[in-house]
Scaffold this motif. Structure first.
Motif, PDB file in Angstrom:
ATOM      1  N   SER A 257      -2.843  -5.109  -0.549  1.00  0.00           N
ATOM      2  CA  SER A 257      -2.079  -4.026   0.068  1.00  0.00           C
ATOM      3  C   SER A 257      -2.975  -2.855   0.473  1.00  0.00           C
ATOM      4  N   SER A 258      -3.962  -2.531  -0.359  1.00  0.00           N
ATOM      5  CA  SER A 258      -4.850  -1.405  -0.034  1.00  0.00           C
ATOM      6  C   SER A 258      -5.674  -1.695   1.217  1.00  0.00           C
ATOM      7  N   ALA A 259      -6.079  -2.960   1.382  1.00  0.00           N
ATOM      8  CA  ALA A 259      -6.816  -3.346   2.582  1.00  0.00           C
ATOM      9  C   ALA A 259      -5.899  -3.315   3.808  1.00  0.00           C
ATOM     10  N   MET A 260      -4.662  -3.751   3.629  1.00  0.00           N
ATOM     11  CA  MET A 260      -3.698  -3.706   4.728  1.00  0.00           C
ATOM     12  C   MET A 260      -3.449  -2.278   5.178  1.00  0.00           C
ATOM     13  N   LEU A 261      -3.380  -1.377   4.214  1.00  0.00           N
ATOM     14  CA  LEU A 261      -3.087   0.016   4.537  1.00  0.00           C
ATOM     15  C   LEU A 261      -4.181   0.629   5.405  1.00  0.00           C
ATOM     16  N   LYS A 262      -5.425   0.228   5.183  1.00  0.00           N
ATOM     17  CA  LYS A 262      -6.514   0.759   6.008  1.00  0.00           C
ATOM     18  C   LYS A 262      -6.321   0.382   7.470  1.00  0.00           C
ATOM     19  N   ILE A 263      -5.956  -0.860   7.722  1.00  0.00           N
ATOM     20  CA  ILE A 263      -5.719  -1.301   9.094  1.00  0.00           C
ATOM     21  C   ILE A 263      -4.486  -0.610   9.665  1.00  0.00           C
ATOM     22  N   HIS A 264      -3.451  -0.518   8.858  1.00  0.00           N
ATOM     23  CA  HIS A 264      -2.204   0.136   9.274  1.00  0.00           C
ATOM     24  C   HIS A 264      -2.462   1.593   9.678  1.00  0.00           C
ATOM     25  N   GLN A 265      -3.321   2.285   8.938  1.00  0.00           N
ATOM     26  CA  GLN A 265      -3.635   3.683   9.246  1.00  0.00           C
ATOM     27  C   GLN A 265      -4.198   3.834  10.649  1.00  0.00           C
ATOM     28  N   TYR A 266      -5.080   2.918  11.029  1.00  0.00           N
ATOM     29  CA  TYR A 266      -5.723   3.017  12.333  1.00  0.00           C
ATOM     30  C   TYR A 266      -4.840   2.479  13.461  1.00  0.00           C
ATOM     31  N   ALA A 267      -4.055   1.456  13.176  1.00  0.00           N
ATOM     32  CA  ALA A 267      -3.302   0.788  14.235  1.00  0.00           C
ATOM     33  C   ALA A 267      -1.976   1.470  14.550  1.00  0.00           C
ATOM     34  N   LEU A 268      -1.277   1.953  13.519  1.00  0.00           N
ATOM     35  CA  LEU A 268       0.092   2.423  13.721  1.00  0.00           C
ATOM     36  C   LEU A 268       0.388   3.798  13.128  1.00  0.00           C
ATOM     37  N   MET A 269      -0.454   4.292  12.275  1.00  0.00           N
ATOM     38  CA  MET A 269      -0.245   5.570  11.589  1.00  0.00           C
ATOM     39  C   MET A 269       0.909   5.479  10.587  1.00  0.00           C
ATOM     40  N   CYS A 270       2.146   5.400  11.110  1.00  0.00           N
ATOM     41  CA  CYS A 270       3.304   5.254  10.219  1.00  0.00           C
ATOM     42  C   CYS A 270       4.500   4.824  11.051  1.00  0.00           C
ATOM     43  N   ALA A 271       5.521   4.360  10.377  1.00  0.00           N
ATOM     44  CA  ALA A 271       6.759   3.982  11.057  1.00  0.00           C
ATOM     45  C   ALA A 271       7.571   5.236  11.396  1.00  0.00           C
ATOM     46  N   SER A 272       8.544   5.062  12.269  1.00  0.00           N
ATOM     47  CA  SER A 272       9.400   6.176  12.702  1.00  0.00           C
ATOM     48  C   SER A 272      10.036   6.882  11.515  1.00  0.00           C
ATOM     49  N   THR A 273       9.934   8.199  11.510  1.00  0.00           N
ATOM     50  CA  THR A 273      10.466   8.992  10.397  1.00  0.00           C
ATOM     51  C   THR A 273      11.976   8.863  10.283  1.00  0.00           C
ATOM     52  N   MET A 274      12.679   9.006  11.403  1.00  0.00           N
ATOM     53  CA  MET A 274      14.148   8.943  11.321  1.00  0.00           C
ATOM     54  C   MET A 274      14.612   7.551  10.905  1.00  0.00           C
ATOM     55  N   SER A 275      13.884   6.506  11.314  1.00  0.00           N
ATOM     56  CA  SER A 275      14.239   5.149  10.894  1.00  0.00           C
ATOM     57  C   SER A 275      14.088   4.990   9.387  1.00  0.00           C
ATOM     58  N   GLN A 276      13.074   5.622   8.831  1.00  0.00           N
ATOM     59  CA  GLN A 276      12.861   5.524   7.386  1.00  0.00           C
ATOM     60  C   GLN A 276      13.997   6.187   6.609  1.00  0.00           C
ATOM     61  N   TYR A 277      14.478   7.331   7.097  1.00  0.00           N
ATOM     62  CA  TYR A 277      15.613   7.976   6.420  1.00  0.00           C
ATOM     63  C   TYR A 277      16.876   7.119   6.544  1.00  0.00           C
ATOM     64  N   ALA A 278      17.048   6.468   7.692  1.00  0.00           N
ATOM     65  CA  ALA A 278      18.185   5.557   7.844  1.00  0.00           C
ATOM     66  C   ALA A 278      18.083   4.400   6.860  1.00  0.00           C
ATOM     67  N   ALA A 279      16.879   3.870   6.672  1.00  0.00           N
ATOM     68  CA  ALA A 279      16.679   2.740   5.767  1.00  0.00           C
ATOM     69  C   ALA A 279      16.958   3.115   4.316  1.00  0.00           C
ATOM     70  N   ILE A 280      16.617   4.334   3.943  1.00  0.00           N
ATOM     71  CA  ILE A 280      16.924   4.801   2.581  1.00  0.00           C
ATOM     72  C   ILE A 280      18.426   4.716   2.336  1.00  0.00           C
ATOM     73  N   GLU A 281      19.188   5.184   3.314  1.00  0.00           N
ATOM     74  CA  GLU A 281      20.642   5.130   3.185  1.00  0.00           C
ATOM     75  C   GLU A 281      21.145   3.693   3.154  1.00  0.00           C
ATOM     76  N   ALA A 282      20.572   2.832   3.985  1.00  0.00           N
ATOM     77  CA  ALA A 282      20.991   1.426   4.007  1.00  0.00           C
ATOM     78  C   ALA A 282      20.782   0.769   2.649  1.00  0.00           C
ATOM     79  N   LEU A 283      19.645   1.039   2.023  1.00  0.00           N
ATOM     80  CA  LEU A 283      19.355   0.430   0.723  1.00  0.00           C
ATOM     81  C   LEU A 283      20.224   1.016  -0.382  1.00  0.00           C
TER      82      LEU A 283
END
Length: 393
Positions: A257-283
């Protein structure tokens, strides 16, 4: 759009085949009265309370980047979800990354684990992105055909035959896209034993885990000895009816996971903020919504499978997802011919099985994520099409 080769484009990108699914979407676009059984997308709208959580996050000004791995609160909810729903323990701090859909999680996994020439065994029929993501990461995709006579369930003996010193991982999707086949716990254990024996990783695409109909779902990571060698991919698109929110997640041992995160940092930065708040509610509060959708899908599955068999298209009962994979060999047409002629003559869009690998030839993928009314009309049109074919013989 037709692609032309350019001297400024890499050989890998030039040689990459476009998605066979998209071609049929493009053909159907603009045609009036088409019933589409081709789209791998729930027909349910994201529940209001989930949409409302996203709206609230915007109103409160939560529009900044989140941590690269995703909001800690969301990762905590994912950890709770995986523990309570699938009996798998993950640390929110070290084991979970929130991604831009499950597709980006698969791409991230491949780029993290593969060195040039490493082999990944792909069980087909399979989703169209698996082979390209392996190749784009410099790996070699070794395709193994799950057989119709076994209801498209792969056998450990089939996998064992293609394992070499270069094999790094096995890619599994259960419930499967396009066949809907779901592997039981004992069947997963057989594959797990093979992975442990040969020191292999399993990349487990479990995006359809919520959509299982006849037996309790078992996660590969919950099998004894597999937590430390499974990269588990999941997300919100299918089970939670959140396709357009583009939100998935990947769970893996911390050293991966730590190695994946390094690639994720450069490729995508992070997922959509509003989508993440929606997902919290869904879960937190979306379980009743999921249960209702599953009940509806089960009814639709039973209807369309019975209907296909009645009109002469042999179809096994899929254990999960929202796809039926009937055989069209009785018509004498190839998968491509059947799909094209059905679309042009009767206005029903399906996906030819061969786009999911050679073992899909002779089949079509039909999504039953549509209303029973639409499914009923689609079946009438397909029957009429087959009757005309029989008359012409």
């Amino acid at each position: 759009m037709e692609s032309t080769k350019s001297p400024y484009v890499s050989k890998l990108a030039n040689d990459l085949k476009p998605s066979g699914i998209r071609r049929f979407f493009d053909l159907a676009a603009g045609m009036e009265g088409v019933i589409s059984l081709g789209v791998g997308e729930p027909d349910f709208v994201t529940p209001w309370h989930v949409r409302e959580a996203a709206i609230s996050s915007l109103e409160q000004g939560y529009t900044s980047y989140t941590p690269n791995a995703g909001l800690l609160e969301l990762r905590e909810e994912i950890a709770n979800y995986m523990r309570d729903r699938f009996n798998v323990e993950y640390s929110p701090a070290t084991d979970i990354i929130v991604t831009v859909g499950a597709s980006s999680a698969i791409d991230l996994a491949m780029r993290t684990i593969l060195d040039p020439g490493d082999e990944v065994i792909i069980v087909e029929p399979c989703f169209v992105s698996y082979v390209p993501t392996v190749e784009l990461a410099g790996g070699v995709a070794i395709q193994v055909q799950a057989l119709k006579e076994n209801e498209f369930k792969i056998l450990p003996s089939q996998l064992e035959k293609v394992i070499t010193k270069k094999t790094k991982a096995i890619m599994l999707c259960s419930p499967n896209n396009p066949t809907g086949t779901m592997l039981s716990k004992s069947e997963l254990e057989g594959i797990a034993d093979l992975a442990k024996k040969n020191d292999l990783l399993i990349i487990a695409d479990e995006i359809y885990a919520e959509l299982s109909y006849d037996e309790e779902y078992t996660s590969m990571a919950a099998i004894e000895g597999m937590h430390e060698r499974t990269i588990l991919v999941n997300g919100f698109s299918k089970g939670f009816a959140m396709t357009g929110w583009r939100l998935g997640f990947v769970c893996a041992p911390p050293e991966i996971s730590s190695a994946m995160l390094k690639i994720h940092q450069y490729a995508l930065m992070c997922a959509s903020t509003m989508s993440q708040y929606a997902a919290i509610e869904a879960l937190k509060n979306g379980r009743p919504d999921v249960d209702e959708m599953v009940k509806s899908y089960r009814r639709r599955r039973n209807y369309i499978v019975q209907s296909f068999n009645e009109i002469g298209l042999e179809c096994h009962v899929p254990g999960g997802a929202f796809y039926a994979f009937p055989s069209i060999t009785s018509t004498g047409l190839t998968s491509q011919q059947f799909a094209e002629q059905l679309l042009m003559k009767e206005g029903v869009a399906v996906v030819p099985g061969d786009v999911f690998g050679e073992s899909g030839e002779g089949h079509i993928r039909c999504s039953y994520a549509s209303s029973l009314e639409q499914l009923s009309e689609a079946v009438k049109r397909i029957k009429r099409f087959i009757d005309h074919l029989n008359e012409e013989r």
